[in-house]
Write a protein that holds these residues in place. Structure first.
Motif, PDB file in Angstrom:
ATOM      1  N   LYS A  65     -23.062   6.797 -21.901  1.00  0.00           N
ATOM      2  CA  LYS A  65     -22.641   8.514 -20.747  1.00  0.00           C
ATOM      3  C   LYS A  65     -23.673   7.558 -19.261  1.00  0.00           C
ATOM      4  O   LYS A  65     -24.673   7.358 -19.802  1.00  0.00           O
ATOM      5  N   ASP A  66     -22.714   7.559 -18.951  1.00  0.00           N
ATOM      6  CA  ASP A  66     -23.185   7.281 -17.792  1.00  0.00           C
ATOM      7  C   ASP A  66     -22.779   8.083 -16.686  1.00  0.00           C
ATOM      8  O   ASP A  66     -21.803   8.084 -15.922  1.00  0.00           O
ATOM      9  N   LYS A  67     -23.992   8.859 -16.483  1.00  0.00           N
ATOM     10  CA  LYS A  67     -22.980  10.190 -14.328  1.00  0.00           C
ATOM     11  C   LYS A  67     -22.141   9.285 -13.440  1.00  0.00           C
ATOM     12  O   LYS A  67     -21.497   9.909 -13.319  1.00  0.00           O
ATOM     13  N   TYR A  68     -23.014   8.334 -12.952  1.00  0.00           N
ATOM     14  CA  TYR A  68     -22.323   7.298 -11.915  1.00  0.00           C
ATOM     15  C   TYR A  68     -20.714   7.045 -12.148  1.00  0.00           C
ATOM     16  O   TYR A  68     -19.724   7.271 -11.464  1.00  0.00           O
ATOM     17  N   LEU A  69     -20.090   6.506 -13.807  1.00  0.00           N
ATOM     18  CA  LEU A  69     -18.637   6.623 -14.375  1.00  0.00           C
ATOM     19  C   LEU A  69     -17.843   7.983 -13.907  1.00  0.00           C
ATOM     20  O   LEU A  69     -16.730   7.778 -13.811  1.00  0.00           O
ATOM     21  N   ILE A  94     -22.462   6.312  -2.398  1.00  0.00           N
ATOM     22  CA  ILE A  94     -24.257   6.624  -3.251  1.00  0.00           C
ATOM     23  C   ILE A  94     -25.143   5.534  -2.798  1.00  0.00           C
ATOM     24  O   ILE A  94     -26.189   5.055  -2.902  1.00  0.00           O
ATOM     25  N   ARG A  95     -23.965   4.434  -3.361  1.00  0.00           N
ATOM     26  CA  ARG A  95     -24.613   3.208  -2.992  1.00  0.00           C
ATOM     27  C   ARG A  95     -25.073   2.859  -1.064  1.00  0.00           C
ATOM     28  O   ARG A  95     -25.825   2.085  -1.355  1.00  0.00           O
ATOM     29  N   ILE A  96     -23.766   3.387  -0.712  1.00  0.00           N
ATOM     30  CA  ILE A  96     -24.565   3.158   1.224  1.00  0.00           C
ATOM     31  C   ILE A  96     -25.387   3.960   1.126  1.00  0.00           C
ATOM     32  O   ILE A  96     -26.888   3.960   1.866  1.00  0.00           O
ATOM     33  N   ILE A  97     -26.173   5.296   0.527  1.00  0.00           N
ATOM     34  CA  ILE A  97     -27.190   6.051   1.231  1.00  0.00           C
ATOM     35  C   ILE A  97     -28.516   5.368   0.063  1.00  0.00           C
ATOM     36  O   ILE A  97     -29.484   5.262   0.568  1.00  0.00           O
ATOM     37  N   LYS A 106     -24.278  -3.083 -16.056  1.00  0.00           N
ATOM     38  CA  LYS A 106     -23.464  -1.521 -15.617  1.00  0.00           C
ATOM     39  C   LYS A 106     -22.628  -1.638 -14.797  1.00  0.00           C
ATOM     40  O   LYS A 106     -21.070  -1.274 -14.601  1.00  0.00           O
ATOM     41  N   GLU A 107     -23.083  -2.192 -13.336  1.00  0.00           N
ATOM     42  CA  GLU A 107     -21.937  -3.349 -12.444  1.00  0.00           C
ATOM     43  C   GLU A 107     -20.251  -3.810 -13.083  1.00  0.00           C
ATOM     44  O   GLU A 107     -19.735  -3.731 -12.213  1.00  0.00           O
ATOM     45  N   ILE A 108     -20.418  -4.569 -13.879  1.00  0.00           N
ATOM     46  CA  ILE A 108     -19.766  -5.311 -14.446  1.00  0.00           C
ATOM     47  C   ILE A 108     -17.722  -3.497 -15.249  1.00  0.00           C
ATOM     48  O   ILE A 108     -17.603  -3.897 -15.132  1.00  0.00           O
ATOM     49  N   ILE A 109     -19.469  -2.932 -15.960  1.00  0.00           N
ATOM     50  CA  ILE A 109     -18.580  -1.877 -16.333  1.00  0.00           C
ATOM     51  C   ILE A 109     -17.728  -0.538 -15.421  1.00  0.00           C
ATOM     52  O   ILE A 109     -16.524  -0.134 -15.567  1.00  0.00           O
ATOM     53  N   TYR A 110     -19.004  -0.704 -14.187  1.00  0.00           N
ATOM     54  CA  TYR A 110     -18.278  -0.165 -13.214  1.00  0.00           C
ATOM     55  C   TYR A 110     -17.104  -0.238 -12.666  1.00  0.00           C
ATOM     56  O   TYR A 110     -15.642   0.111 -12.317  1.00  0.00           O
ATOM     57  N   SER A 111     -16.521  -1.849 -12.241  1.00  0.00           N
ATOM     58  CA  SER A 111     -15.931  -2.072 -11.891  1.00  0.00           C
ATOM     59  C   SER A 111     -14.514  -1.930 -12.559  1.00  0.00           C
ATOM     60  O   SER A 111     -13.262  -2.242 -12.691  1.00  0.00           O
ATOM     61  N   ALA A 112     -14.763  -2.481 -13.993  1.00  0.00           N
ATOM     62  CA  ALA A 112     -13.455  -2.762 -15.013  1.00  0.00           C
ATOM     63  C   ALA A 112     -13.489  -1.219 -15.164  1.00  0.00           C
ATOM     64  O   ALA A 112     -11.943  -0.459 -15.400  1.00  0.00           O
ATOM     65  N   ALA A 113     -14.408  -0.367 -15.373  1.00  0.00           N
ATOM     66  CA  ALA A 113     -13.003   1.113 -14.916  1.00  0.00           C
ATOM     67  C   ALA A 113     -12.447   1.897 -14.072  1.00  0.00           C
ATOM     68  O   ALA A 113     -11.613   2.696 -14.040  1.00  0.00           O
ATOM     69  N   LEU A 115      -9.677  -3.975 -22.136  1.00  0.00           N
ATOM     70  CA  LEU A 115      -8.909  -5.251 -21.489  1.00  0.00           C
ATOM     71  C   LEU A 115     -10.123  -5.736 -20.098  1.00  0.00           C
ATOM     72  O   LEU A 115      -9.638  -6.854 -20.426  1.00  0.00           O
ATOM     73  N   GLU A 116     -10.059  -4.480 -19.532  1.00  0.00           N
ATOM     74  CA  GLU A 116     -10.369  -4.828 -18.271  1.00  0.00           C
ATOM     75  C   GLU A 116     -12.057  -6.002 -18.295  1.00  0.00           C
ATOM     76  O   GLU A 116     -12.785  -6.425 -17.680  1.00  0.00           O
ATOM     77  N   ILE A 117     -13.287  -5.134 -19.202  1.00  0.00           N
ATOM     78  CA  ILE A 117     -14.544  -5.595 -19.651  1.00  0.00           C
ATOM     79  C   ILE A 117     -13.886  -7.464 -20.240  1.00  0.00           C
ATOM     80  O   ILE A 117     -14.637  -8.634 -19.414  1.00  0.00           O
ATOM     81  N   ILE A 118     -12.751  -7.466 -20.547  1.00  0.00           N
ATOM     82  CA  ILE A 118     -12.940  -9.326 -21.288  1.00  0.00           C
ATOM     83  C   ILE A 118     -12.700 -10.262 -20.191  1.00  0.00           C
ATOM     84  O   ILE A 118     -12.407 -11.018 -19.489  1.00  0.00           O
TER      85      ILE A 118
END
Length: 114
Positions: free
Chosen positions: A7-11, A21-24, A92-99, A111-114
């Protein structure tokens, strides 16, 4: 018994909120570095001390930026474990991108993570 979950709030944020959030975060780090330099070269002794404190904070942030929040060395023997706390930021960046891709393309995140 150990229960592992992720569980990651960012997702939970949409792409615009994540970008915001990244810019700030980047602006805050730049302002901290600028304030550190200004305070260190100030003629006021209290500001120099504040600059030293900010320098320690900035160095710690830069040294630990590519480390997970928690270490596997301190893994509890039982209870619920949030795997997100033990992942490297790059993972986490890979998971965020896949999400994001799975939400956009309506595909499975696995499938996106693979």
């Amino acid at each position: 018994m150990i229960e592992i979950y992720f569980k990651d709030k960012y997702l939970e944020f949409d792409a615009i909120s994540q970008l915001f959030i990244r810019i700030i975060s980047a602006v805050a780090l730049i302002l901290t570095v600028v304030a550190t330099v200004v305070f260190l070269f100030s003629e006021s002794v209290p500001l120099q001390y504040a600059g030293m404190l900010l320098l320690i904070f900035t160095i710690d942030r830069l040294v630990n930026r590519n480390k997970p929040m928690k270490s596997l060395k301190r893994l509890p023997d039982s209870g619920r474990i949030n795997a997100a706390d033990y992942f490297l930021p790059k993972t986490k960046e890979i998971i965020y991108s896949a999400a994001q891709s799975s939400n956009t393309d309506k595909t499975d995140i696995g499938l996106e993570i693979i």
